[in-house]
Scaffold this motif. Structure first.
Motif, PDB file in Angstrom:
ATOM      1  N   GLY A 306       0.792  -1.222   0.000  1.00  0.00           N
ATOM      2  CA  GLY A 306       0.000   0.000   0.000  1.00  0.00           C
ATOM      3  C   GLY A 306       0.825   1.272   0.000  1.00  0.00           C
ATOM      4  O   GLY A 306       2.047   1.266   0.021  1.00  0.00           O
ATOM      5  N   GLU A 330      -8.503  -2.575   3.074  1.00  0.00           N
ATOM      6  CA  GLU A 330      -7.051  -2.617   3.247  1.00  0.00           C
ATOM      7  C   GLU A 330      -6.595  -4.007   3.707  1.00  0.00           C
ATOM      8  O   GLU A 330      -5.515  -4.153   4.273  1.00  0.00           O
ATOM      9  N   PRO A 351      -1.118   0.908   3.704  1.00  0.00           N
ATOM     10  CA  PRO A 351      -2.054   1.693   2.897  1.00  0.00           C
ATOM     11  C   PRO A 351      -2.743   2.782   3.719  1.00  0.00           C
ATOM     12  O   PRO A 351      -3.067   2.571   4.893  1.00  0.00           O
ATOM     13  N   GLY A 374     -10.920  -0.377   6.971  1.00  0.00           N
ATOM     14  CA  GLY A 374      -9.532   0.044   7.092  1.00  0.00           C
ATOM     15  C   GLY A 374      -8.775  -0.791   8.094  1.00  0.00           C
ATOM     16  O   GLY A 374      -9.326  -1.683   8.756  1.00  0.00           O
TER      17      GLY A 374
END
Length: 433
Positions: A306, A330, A351, A374
Motif C-alpha cells: 500500500g 485494506e 495503505p 480500514g
C-alpha cells in the motif's frame, strides 16, 4: 517600400511558422506511410509476418515517423516494437494475431520483474498510436492452460511468466483508438510509467474464465484518459497499479486518471490496487455501467503493498447483477479483518485510503452491498456517500473507517443494512437509514 512590405509579410507568417514548429513529430510526418506488404508481409494467417511488420515500422521511424498500415488480412506475428512518431493502423478486416509458439516471446525484465516480451510494445517513445477498426489477438488459450495448471503462473514474480499484449513503457503522448484488443496471455493493455495516454472507443475482450486478463492497467502512469471502452474479460476491467507486492521502492504513483462512459461486463470491476506501493491520487470515474461483473468499485491493498491513495471520485454509476457493489478494503485478498485484529507498525507499504466520494450510484441484484474496511493502524478517512442506492442480499459492513453521506439507501434481503463494526467513526445520522 519593398523592404517594408517584405517585413510585413514576414511578421504575418510568424504565427503560422510558430504553430508549425509546435506540431508533434508524428503530425509532421503523418503523410508518410509504410506498407508491411511491401516488405514481404503476406497476411495469410499462416506465414509469420513479424520481420516484415518490424521492417515497415523501422522504415517509417527512419523517415521521422508515419503510419504503418495493415490492410485486410490476418498477420501472424511474434513481438513487434513501435517507435516514436509511429501510428500502427489496423484497417477493418485486419487481425494482428500473436504467435502460439511460446518460444517466440523472449525473456526480458519487465516492470522490474522477470517477464516475457509483449506482442506489441514501445519503450521510451513519444507520439505513438494504435488506431483503426482491426483486432489485436493474443491467442492466449495455451497460456491460460499453463496458468491453470501451475499455481500463480504469470503473476508478478512468478517462475512461469506470461507475456502481456500491449505495453507502453516510459512513453509519452500515447493513443489507442477504435481497435479491439483481445485474448491476451495475461494483462491486455498496460501503460507503465507513461504520461498523456488516451484509450478511446476500444473493446477489450477475453473469456470470463481466462486468468489475469485485466483489460487496462495504468501502472505508475499519469494523465490517462479511458473513454468509451467496453471491457468483457476474466479479471479486472480496470486495475490502477503503482508498485509490486513487497516493493523496496521507489515507486511513482498513478495520478490524474479519468474513466468515462464505459461499459464493464464480465470481470472483477474497476479496481485501484491491489499492487499500489506508489500510491494513487486524483482518480475520476463517471458514467460507467457494470453488468454481471464480480465487483463494481473496488479499492484494495494490504500491509505489504500500500501507500497513499486518495481523492477518488466515482459518479453516475449504475450496476446490475454485480456480486459486490462496493469494496474499499485494506485487507486484500480478504475483505474483512479477523475478529481480534490488533494494530501493527506503520511501514512504507502501509495503505492510507482517504477522500473517497461516491455520488449518484445505483446497484440492483447484488449479492453484497460490500464493505468499507480500514486497518486499525491506518483507518480509512473521509468517505462520502451521496445519493447511493444499493439493493443486495447482504448489507454494507464498515470498520475502521470514517463514513458520512446523504440520501443513502441500502436494502438488504438478509441481516442489517449496515453493520457498524468496532472503532468505526460512522456518521450514521446522515446516511438516511
Amino acid at each position: 517600400m519593398h523592404t517594408r512590405q517584405s517585413l510585413i509579410r514576414f511578421f504575418l507568417w510568424l504565427p503560422l511558422l510558430a504553430a508549425f514548429a509546435a506540431l508533434p513529430a508524428n503530425a509532421l510526418n503523418s503523410s508518410a506511410s509504410c506498407d508491411p506488404r511491401a516488405h514481404g508481409a503476406k497476411g495469410d494467417g499462416v506465414s509469420k509476418d513479424t520481420a516484415a511488420i518490424q521492417a515497415a515500422i523501422d522504415a517509417c521511424a527512419k523517415q521521422g515517423g508515419g503510419t504503418v498500415q495493415l490492410t485486410p488480412g490476418t498477420y501472424l506475428s511474434a513481438p513487434i516494437v513501435l517507435k516514436s512518431n509511429i501510428t500502427l493502423q489496423l484497417d477493418k478486416g485486419v487481425t494482428l494475431l500473436g504467435s502460439a509458439d511460446h518460444a517466440d516471446y523472449p525473456a526480458k525484465t519487465e516492470f522490474r520483474e522477470p517477464g516475457l516480451q509483449s506482442l506489441v510494445s514501445a519503450t521510451d517513445a513519444a507520439n505513438v498510436a494504435i488506431t483503426g477498426e482491426g483486432v489485436i489477438d493474443g491467442a492466449g488459450e495455451t497460456w491460460w492452460e499453463m496458468a491453470r495448471s501451475i499455481k500463480n503462473a504469470g503473476v508478478m514474480g512468478s517462475d512461469h511468466p506470461r507475456p502481456r499484449l500491449v505495453v507502453f513503457d516510459h512513453c509519452k503522448h500515447v493513443r489507442i483508438e477504435g481497435v479491439t484488443i483481445q485474448n491476451s496471455p495475461m494483462w491486455q493493455v498496460v501503460p507503465y510509467y507513461s504520461d498523456d495516454v488516451i484509450i478511446r472507443n476500444v473493446k477489450v475482450l477475453a473469456p470470463a474464465r481466462s486468468p489475469n486478463t485485466d483489460a487496462i492497467d495504468p501502472f505508475s502512469s499519469s494523465n490517462v484518459k479511458i473513454d468509451h471502452v467496453i471491457a468483457d474479460v476474466g479479471d479486472d476491467n480496470i486495475a490502477i497499479k503503482s508498485g509490486a507486492i513487497g516493493s523496496p521502492g521507489p515507486d511513482a504513483p498513478s495520478r490524474d486518471i479519468t474513466i468515462t462512459d464505459c461499459t464493464f461486463l464480465h470481470g472483477h470491476g474497476l479496481s485501484i490496487g491491489s499492487e499500489i506501493a506508489g500510491g494513487a491520487q486524483n482518480i475520476l470515474g463517471e458514467r460507467i455501467h457494470f453488468e454481471g461483473t464480480d465487483n463494481g468499485i473496488r479499492v484494495k491493498a494490504n500491509r505489504d503493498r500500500g501507500n497513499d491513495v486518495g481523492h477518488l471520485t466515482f459518479s453516475d454509476i449504475d450496476m446490475k447483477d454485480v456480486k459486490n457493489a462496493l469494496i474499499i478494503s485494506e485487507y486484500y485478498p480478504k475483505i474483512l479483518p479477523p475478529d481480534a485484529e490488533a494494530p501493527q507498525p506503520v511501514t512504507r507499504l502501509t495503505p492510507h485510503f482517504h477522500d473517497i466520494t461516491l455520488q449518484n450510484v445505483t446497484a440492483t441484484g447484488s449479492a453484497s452491498a460490500g464493505a468499507i474496511v480500514g486497518l486499525p493502524e491506518a483507518p480509512i478517512t473521509n468517505v462520502i456517500l451521496h445519493n447511493v442506492k444499493i439493493g443486495a442480499q447482504h448489507g454494507l459492513t464498515i470498520s475502521y473507517a470514517g463514513v458520512s453521506g446523504e440520501g443513502v439507501t441500502i436494502e438488504a434481503a438478509e441481516g442489517q443494512a449496515i453493520t457498524d463494526r468496532k472503532s468505526t467513526r460512522l456518521n450514521s445520522s446522515h446516511l438516511g437509514i
